[in-house]
Design a protein around this motif. Structure first.
Motif, PDB file in Angstrom:
ATOM      1  N   GLU A  59       0.730  -1.198   0.117  1.00 24.69           N
ATOM      2  CA  GLU A  59       0.133   0.050   0.126  1.00 24.69           C
ATOM      3  C   GLU A  59       0.834   1.218   0.087  1.00 24.69           C
ATOM      4  N   VAL A  60       0.708   2.169  -0.883  1.00 18.02           N
ATOM      5  CA  VAL A  60       1.264   3.559  -0.939  1.00 18.02           C
ATOM      6  C   VAL A  60       0.123   4.410  -0.597  1.00 18.02           C
ATOM      7  N   TRP A  61       0.329   5.264   0.516  1.00 17.02           N
ATOM      8  CA  TRP A  61      -0.394   6.322   1.107  1.00 17.02           C
ATOM      9  C   TRP A  61       0.107   7.893   0.566  1.00 17.02           C
ATOM     10  N   ASP A  62      -0.840   8.605   0.698  1.00 15.64           N
ATOM     11  CA  ASP A  62      -0.356  10.076   0.514  1.00 15.64           C
ATOM     12  C   ASP A  62      -0.023  11.109   2.052  1.00 15.64           C
ATOM     13  N   GLY A  63      -0.335  10.067   2.971  1.00 11.08           N
ATOM     14  CA  GLY A  63       0.051  10.435   4.213  1.00 11.08           C
ATOM     15  C   GLY A  63       0.098   9.561   5.169  1.00 11.08           C
ATOM     16  N   PRO A  64       0.242   9.700   6.494  1.00 13.30           N
ATOM     17  CA  PRO A  64       0.412   8.669   7.428  1.00 13.30           C
ATOM     18  C   PRO A  64      -1.009   7.476   7.398  1.00 13.30           C
ATOM     19  N   ALA A  65      -0.186   6.364   7.227  1.00 16.39           N
ATOM     20  CA  ALA A  65      -1.306   5.204   6.820  1.00 16.39           C
ATOM     21  C   ALA A  65      -2.019   4.765   7.939  1.00 16.39           C
ATOM     22  N   SER A  66      -3.360   4.362   7.855  1.00 18.16           N
ATOM     23  CA  SER A  66      -4.012   3.896   9.075  1.00 18.16           C
ATOM     24  C   SER A  66      -3.870   2.543   9.100  1.00 18.16           C
ATOM     25  N   LYS A  67      -3.609   1.962  10.342  1.00 20.55           N
ATOM     26  CA  LYS A  67      -3.278   0.564  10.342  1.00 20.55           C
ATOM     27  C   LYS A  67      -4.481  -0.014  10.202  1.00 20.55           C
ATOM     28  N   PRO A  68      -4.394  -1.328   9.583  1.00 15.32           N
ATOM     29  CA  PRO A  68      -5.541  -2.107   9.459  1.00 15.32           C
ATOM     30  C   PRO A  68      -6.177  -2.918  10.782  1.00 15.32           C
ATOM     31  N   ASN A  69      -7.733  -2.899  10.674  1.00 11.75           N
ATOM     32  CA  ASN A  69      -8.418  -3.353  11.974  1.00 11.75           C
ATOM     33  C   ASN A  69      -8.113  -5.107  12.026  1.00 11.75           C
ATOM     34  N   ALA A  70      -6.903  -5.321  12.423  1.00 11.68           N
ATOM     35  CA  ALA A  70      -6.703  -6.657  12.665  1.00 11.68           C
ATOM     36  C   ALA A  70      -5.711  -6.991  13.686  1.00 11.68           C
ATOM     37  N   SER A  71      -5.713  -8.030  14.157  1.00  5.04           N
ATOM     38  CA  SER A  71      -4.611  -8.372  15.244  1.00  5.04           C
ATOM     39  C   SER A  71      -3.194  -8.819  14.354  1.00  5.04           C
ATOM     40  N   TRP A  72      -2.268  -8.305  14.649  1.00  6.28           N
ATOM     41  CA  TRP A  72      -0.916  -8.740  13.864  1.00  6.28           C
ATOM     42  C   TRP A  72       0.131  -9.386  15.069  1.00  6.28           C
ATOM     43  N   ASP A  73       0.799 -10.592  14.303  1.00  3.16           N
ATOM     44  CA  ASP A  73       1.642 -11.047  15.245  1.00  3.16           C
ATOM     45  C   ASP A  73       3.091 -10.503  15.131  1.00  3.16           C
ATOM     46  N   TYR A  74       3.243  -9.589  14.171  1.00  2.00           N
ATOM     47  CA  TYR A  74       4.481  -8.900  14.049  1.00  2.00           C
ATOM     48  C   TYR A  74       4.264  -7.472  13.258  1.00  2.00           C
ATOM     49  N   GLU A  75       5.065  -6.480  14.062  1.00  2.00           N
ATOM     50  CA  GLU A  75       5.011  -5.236  13.330  1.00  2.00           C
ATOM     51  C   GLU A  75       6.157  -4.544  13.465  1.00  2.00           C
ATOM     52  N   ARG A  76       6.675  -3.714  12.333  1.00  2.00           N
ATOM     53  CA  ARG A  76       7.804  -3.026  12.527  1.00  2.00           C
ATOM     54  C   ARG A  76       7.931  -1.903  11.825  1.00  2.00           C
ATOM     55  N   ALA A  77       8.219  -0.669  12.041  1.00  2.00           N
ATOM     56  CA  ALA A  77       8.274   0.631  11.086  1.00  2.00           C
ATOM     57  C   ALA A  77       9.714   1.186  11.390  1.00  2.00           C
ATOM     58  N   PHE A  78       9.955   1.722  10.085  1.00  2.00           N
ATOM     59  CA  PHE A  78      11.263   2.542  10.012  1.00  2.00           C
ATOM     60  C   PHE A  78      11.143   3.596   8.684  1.00  2.00           C
ATOM     61  N   CYS A  79      12.054   4.206   8.505  1.00  2.00           N
ATOM     62  CA  CYS A  79      12.180   5.137   7.523  1.00  2.00           C
ATOM     63  C   CYS A  79      13.343   4.922   6.521  1.00  2.00           C
ATOM     64  N   ALA A  80      13.198   4.957   5.259  1.00  2.00           N
ATOM     65  CA  ALA A  80      14.005   4.623   4.331  1.00  2.00           C
ATOM     66  C   ALA A  80      13.969   5.434   3.076  1.00  2.00           C
ATOM     67  N   PRO A  81      14.820   5.671   2.058  1.00  2.00           N
ATOM     68  CA  PRO A  81      14.585   6.135   0.888  1.00  2.00           C
ATOM     69  C   PRO A  81      14.095   4.891   0.063  1.00  2.00           C
ATOM     70  N   LEU A  82      13.274   5.486  -1.140  1.00  2.00           N
ATOM     71  CA  LEU A  82      12.497   4.395  -2.016  1.00  2.00           C
ATOM     72  C   LEU A  82      12.929   5.117  -3.466  1.00  2.00           C
ATOM     73  N   ALA A  83      12.901   3.993  -4.423  1.00  2.00           N
ATOM     74  CA  ALA A  83      12.924   4.360  -5.724  1.00  2.00           C
ATOM     75  C   ALA A  83      12.013   4.686  -6.472  1.00  2.00           C
ATOM     76  N   GLU A  84      11.262   4.413  -7.859  1.00  2.00           N
ATOM     77  CA  GLU A  84      10.186   4.638  -8.407  1.00  2.00           C
ATOM     78  C   GLU A  84       9.190   3.570  -8.217  1.00  2.00           C
ATOM     79  N   GLY A  85       9.765   2.269  -7.993  1.00  2.00           N
ATOM     80  CA  GLY A  85       8.943   1.312  -7.857  1.00  2.00           C
ATOM     81  C   GLY A  85       9.324   0.543  -6.789  1.00  2.00           C
ATOM     82  N   PHE A  86       8.059  -0.324  -6.194  1.00  2.00           N
ATOM     83  CA  PHE A  86       8.407  -1.168  -4.930  1.00  2.00           C
ATOM     84  C   PHE A  86       7.527  -2.504  -5.435  1.00  2.00           C
TER      85      PHE A  86
END
Length: 148
Positions: A59-86
């Motif tokens: 998912e690509v968002w135009d601002g801070p993403a809403s976290k999906p309403n589900a329970s997650w076994d794992y979550e990790r967040a960080f910042c990094a530069p991206l190129a044109e495609g993912f």
């Protein structure tokens, strides 16, 4: 309110418990853990099983993403530069899906659930499935939004 600007759901074939996504160009590599590892220019998602087809949602968002309403076994967040495609890529080099991002610095959130369905040996199945199960056993969500 931020909204999704690009999204793709893919079902890559997992070999050797590995799913690859990227590219991400880390200025400083985040610390590794046993679920998401950072070798080179991307992420390696460590699946709980071999020879199956999890769901990977980008998912690509135009601002801070809403976290999906589900329970997650794992979550990790960080910042990094991206190129044109993912892109999601299997170990054979097959691309399963790409979302378009504008080059720049991004917040990235990785979430997973269903990894506890089975802990597979590292050996490959001699009779692997030929396609995805109807209901994915493991679900990954990778959300990205501009850092500025």
């Amino acid at each position: 309110m931020p909204k999704v600007v690009d999204v793709t759901d893919v079902r890559p074939r997992v070999s050797y418990r590995t799913i690859q996504v990227g590219p991400i160009f880390f200025e400083e590599t985040p610390a590794d853990d046993d679920v998401v590892q950072i070798p080179g220019d991307g992420l390696t998602l460590s699946s709980s099983d071999n020879d199956f087809y999890p769901l990977v949602r980008l998912e690509v968002w135009d601002g801070p993403a809403s976290k999906p309403n589900a329970s997650w076994d794992y979550e990790r967040a960080f910042c990094a530069p991206l190129a044109e495609g993912f892109t999601v890529v299997d170990l054979g080099g097959i691309s399963y899906g790409t979302v378009i991002v504008h080059p720049g610095q991004y917040h990235i959130r990785v979430m997973c659930r269903g990894r506890d369905h089975l802990e597979a040996p590292l050996a490959l199945d001699p009779f692997p499935p030929q396609g995805p199960h109807e209901d994915p056993l493991e679900i990954w969500v990778i959300q990205m939004w501009p850092a500025n």
